[in-house]
Design an enzyme around this catalytic site. Structure first.
Site, PDB file in Angstrom:
ATOM      1  N   SER A  15       3.102  30.090  31.926  1.00 34.44           N
ATOM      2  CA  SER A  15       3.916  29.033  32.506  1.00 34.44           C
ATOM      3  C   SER A  15       4.584  29.897  33.750  1.00 34.44           C
ATOM      4  CB  SER A  15       5.148  28.788  31.725  1.00 34.44           C
ATOM      5  OG  SER A  15       6.266  28.062  32.503  1.00 34.44           O
ATOM      6  N   LYS A  66       7.833  17.731  24.455  1.00 36.12           N
ATOM      7  CA  LYS A  66       8.633  16.833  25.091  1.00 36.12           C
ATOM      8  C   LYS A  66       9.324  15.739  24.530  1.00 36.12           C
ATOM      9  CE  LYS A  66       6.641  17.885  29.829  1.00 36.12           C
ATOM     10  NZ  LYS A  66       5.745  17.518  30.806  1.00 36.12           N
ATOM     11  N   ASN A  87      11.801  16.547  29.782  1.00 29.73           N
ATOM     12  CA  ASN A  87      11.384  18.010  30.193  1.00 29.73           C
ATOM     13  C   ASN A  87      12.428  18.992  30.472  1.00 29.73           C
ATOM     14  OD1 ASN A  87      12.201  17.074  32.757  1.00 29.73           O
ATOM     15  ND2 ASN A  87      10.363  17.638  33.728  1.00 29.73           N
ATOM     16  N   GLY A 130       2.203  11.623  28.308  1.00 29.98           N
ATOM     17  CA  GLY A 130       3.728  11.905  28.577  1.00 29.98           C
ATOM     18  C   GLY A 130       3.804  12.011  30.116  1.00 29.98           C
ATOM     19  N   ASN A 151      -6.949   3.985  31.507  1.00 33.58           N
ATOM     20  CA  ASN A 151      -6.998   5.309  30.470  1.00 33.58           C
ATOM     21  C   ASN A 151      -8.212   5.182  29.776  1.00 33.58           C
ATOM     22  OD1 ASN A 151      -5.731   7.554  29.403  1.00 33.58           O
ATOM     23  ND2 ASN A 151      -5.342   6.177  27.319  1.00 33.58           N
ATOM     24  N   ASP A 155      -5.990   0.650  25.157  1.00 29.89           N
ATOM     25  CA  ASP A 155      -4.974   0.007  24.716  1.00 29.89           C
ATOM     26  C   ASP A 155      -3.472   0.678  25.059  1.00 29.89           C
ATOM     27  OD1 ASP A 155      -6.669  -1.546  23.462  1.00 29.89           O
ATOM     28  OD2 ASP A 155      -6.144  -0.594  21.420  1.00 29.89           O
TER      29      ASP A 155
HETATM   30  P1  NDP Z   1      -1.074  14.137  27.035  1.00 29.59           P
HETATM   31  O1  NDP Z   1      -1.785  15.017  26.031  1.00 29.59           O
HETATM   32  O2  NDP Z   1       0.346  13.341  26.662  1.00 29.59           O
HETATM   33  O3  NDP Z   1      -2.198  12.830  27.459  1.00 29.59           O
HETATM   34  C1  NDP Z   1      -3.539  12.999  28.014  1.00 29.59           C
HETATM   35  C2  NDP Z   1      -4.119  11.990  28.671  1.00 29.59           C
HETATM   36  O4  NDP Z   1      -5.423  12.532  29.364  1.00 29.59           O
HETATM   37  C3  NDP Z   1      -4.369  10.903  27.878  1.00 29.59           C
HETATM   38  O5  NDP Z   1      -4.364   9.634  28.702  1.00 29.59           O
HETATM   39  C4  NDP Z   1      -5.791  10.998  27.447  1.00 29.59           C
HETATM   40  O6  NDP Z   1      -6.341   9.747  27.266  1.00 29.59           O
HETATM   41  C5  NDP Z   1      -6.370  11.482  28.669  1.00 29.59           C
HETATM   42  N1  NDP Z   1      -7.560  12.333  28.533  1.00 29.59           N
HETATM   43  C6  NDP Z   1      -7.728  13.567  27.895  1.00 29.59           C
HETATM   44  N2  NDP Z   1      -9.078  14.002  28.106  1.00 29.59           N
HETATM   45  C7  NDP Z   1      -9.815  13.072  28.594  1.00 29.59           C
HETATM   46  C8  NDP Z   1     -10.858  13.046  29.183  1.00 29.59           C
HETATM   47  N3  NDP Z   1     -11.881  14.131  28.985  1.00 29.59           N
HETATM   48  N4  NDP Z   1     -11.513  12.007  30.014  1.00 29.59           N
HETATM   49  C9  NDP Z   1     -10.344  10.894  30.311  1.00 29.59           C
HETATM   50  N5  NDP Z   1      -9.041  11.164  30.107  1.00 29.59           N
HETATM   51  C10 NDP Z   1      -8.923  12.091  29.025  1.00 29.59           C
HETATM   52  O7  NDP Z   1      -1.056  15.104  28.392  1.00 29.59           O
HETATM   53  P2  NDP Z   1       0.035  14.952  29.616  1.00 29.59           P
HETATM   54  O8  NDP Z   1       0.172  13.537  30.005  1.00 29.59           O
HETATM   55  O9  NDP Z   1       1.340  15.686  29.039  1.00 29.59           O
HETATM   56  O10 NDP Z   1      -0.641  15.917  30.806  1.00 29.59           O
HETATM   57  C11 NDP Z   1      -1.490  15.366  31.378  1.00 29.59           C
HETATM   58  C12 NDP Z   1      -1.927  16.504  32.669  1.00 29.59           C
HETATM   59  O11 NDP Z   1      -0.791  16.372  33.509  1.00 29.59           O
HETATM   60  C13 NDP Z   1      -2.074  17.759  31.999  1.00 29.59           C
HETATM   61  O12 NDP Z   1      -3.448  18.364  32.882  1.00 29.59           O
HETATM   62  C14 NDP Z   1      -0.865  18.504  32.437  1.00 29.59           C
HETATM   63  O13 NDP Z   1      -1.050  19.967  32.666  1.00 29.59           O
HETATM   64  C15 NDP Z   1      -0.442  17.656  34.011  1.00 29.59           C
HETATM   65  N6  NDP Z   1       1.176  17.906  34.249  1.00 29.59           N
HETATM   66  C16 NDP Z   1       1.297  18.324  35.191  1.00 29.59           C
HETATM   67  C17 NDP Z   1       2.784  18.507  35.994  1.00 29.59           C
HETATM   68  C18 NDP Z   1       3.074  19.249  37.197  1.00 29.59           C
HETATM   69  O14 NDP Z   1       4.205  19.317  37.296  1.00 29.59           O
HETATM   70  N7  NDP Z   1       1.998  19.458  37.721  1.00 29.59           N
HETATM   71  C19 NDP Z   1       3.649  17.876  34.806  1.00 29.59           C
HETATM   72  C20 NDP Z   1       3.164  17.254  33.765  1.00 29.59           C
HETATM   73  C21 NDP Z   1       1.920  17.321  33.409  1.00 29.59           C
HETATM   74  P3  NDP Z   1      -6.483   9.242  25.818  1.00 29.59           P
HETATM   75  O15 NDP Z   1      -5.412   8.370  25.679  1.00 29.59           O
HETATM   76  O16 NDP Z   1      -7.777   8.326  25.714  1.00 29.59           O
HETATM   77  O17 NDP Z   1      -6.457  10.173  24.614  1.00 29.59           O
END
Ligand code: NDP
Length: 272
Positions: A15, A66, A87, A130, A151, A155
């Site tokens: 972090s 979160k 957060n 998230g 996505n 769904d």
């Molecule tokens: P979640 O685990 O809640 O969600 C993950 C998402 O990514 C889902 O929509 C999932 O799809 C999709 N996904 C995962 N792998 C793949 C893949 N190989 N191809 C396509 N889609 C994929 O994660 P978060 O939403 O918490 O975080 C997402 C990103 O945002 C992370 O990289 C995190 O580090 C970044 N982030 C950055 C922040 C910043 O301040 N810069 C703040 C918060 C997050 P499915 O629903 O189909 O599983």
């Protein structure tokens, strides 16, 4: 005794929040300390409770807590209620205030730091986890022409469309659902970049002058940013600016002072 804050997550050693908040507190001359706390996966609540008992004033919450932070809050800001994820926690007397600063951080980074307005733009938001959920309302409040949510599991994108349809022009599908659209702003809020993966996107979705924004950050451009550049995106940005801006929003909630973010973004970029 210094006011005490921390970021809590699992894992947590990566972090950048301690670096960011230490820089903010030095810049604004606040008497506070900021640590990183590793909570056991089944021990979020106990760890928060111990921190509060020791006089802790507030926490940043990161993966995977979160949702638990949302449930633990006794009062929520509107943006946390809508995101259904927290957060930032602020402890005041018996109350636990839960906030979500991710969306404000993203919007400030795009509009203020990058200087790109969102009003009237066609925006593609990739992902429905998230991070995506937290940014939808702040993006819509900027009055884009449309917001498409795409996505891997469509769904989930469609459920978000239903939730936000009254707030603007929102459409949803999978990554191939908008073959004829050209987007001005394409935001990768999937975690694909964490695994060096690239969501299967049509190559021609980038409008002339498009911004490609990856919420992930690393020392070199992600596969998504490389793909965007190869296919005509003019502006590229990673998530460092969002990270610092969401931290600044938390800092403002806790301390009532808005720190300057540009020097801290530069500091972080020099260290990644
Ligand atoms: P979640 O685990 O809640 O969600 C993950 C998402 O990514 C889902 O929509 C999932 O799809 C999709 N996904 C995962 N792998 C793949 C893949 N190989 N191809 C396509 N889609 C994929 O994660 P978060 O939403 O918490 O975080 C997402 C990103 O945002 C992370 O990289 C995190 O580090 C970044 N982030 C950055 C922040 C910043 O301040 N810069 C703040 C918060 C997050 P499915 O629903 O189909 O599983």
């Amino acid at each position: 005794m210094l006011d005490s804050y921390a970021v809590i997550g699992n894992p947590i050693s990566h972090s950048k929040s301690p670096l960011i908040h230490t820089a903010f507190s030095q810049q604004t001359h606040q008497s506070m300390q900021y640590a990183a706390i590793l909570a056991p996966l089944d021990g979020f609540q106990t760890t928060v409770s111990n921190f509060r008992q020791q006089g802790g004033k507030g926490l940043n919450v990161t993966v995977p807590f979160k949702l638990e932070a949302y449930q633990l809050s006794t009062r929520l800001t509107e943006r946390a209620t809508i995101a259904q994820a927290v957060n930032t926690l602020k402890f005041e007397n018996d109350e636990i205030l839960g906030d979500n600063t991710d969306g404000a951080g993203l919007v400030r980074d795009i509009t203020l730091n990058l200087g790109i307005p969102l009003a009237t733009k066609r925006i593609l938001l990739m992902g429905a986890g998230g991070a995506a959920r937290g940014v939808i309302l702040p993006l819509l409040q900027q009055k884009p022409f449309m917001l498409a949510i795409a996505n891997r599991t469509p769904d989930k994108a469609e459920a978000l469309q239903q939730q936000f349809v009254s707030c603007g022009n929102v459409v949803a599908g999978d990554f191939m659902s908008f073959p004829d659209e050209r987007f001005d702003i394409i935001i990768n809020a999937t975690s694909a970049s964490l695994h060096n993966a690239l969501p299967e996107l049509p190559a021609h979705i980038f409008a002339a002058d498009a911004l490609a924004y990856d919420m992930m950050y690393s020392h070199e451009p992600t596969r998504f940013l490389k793909f965007a550049q190869q296919n005509g995106a003019r502006h590229l940005a990673d998530g460092i600016g969002m990270l610092v801006e969401q931290a600044a929003e938390s800092f403002f909630l806790w301390r009532g002072i808005r720190p300057r973010t540009k020097p801290v973004i530069a500091l972080l970029k020099s260290q990644i």
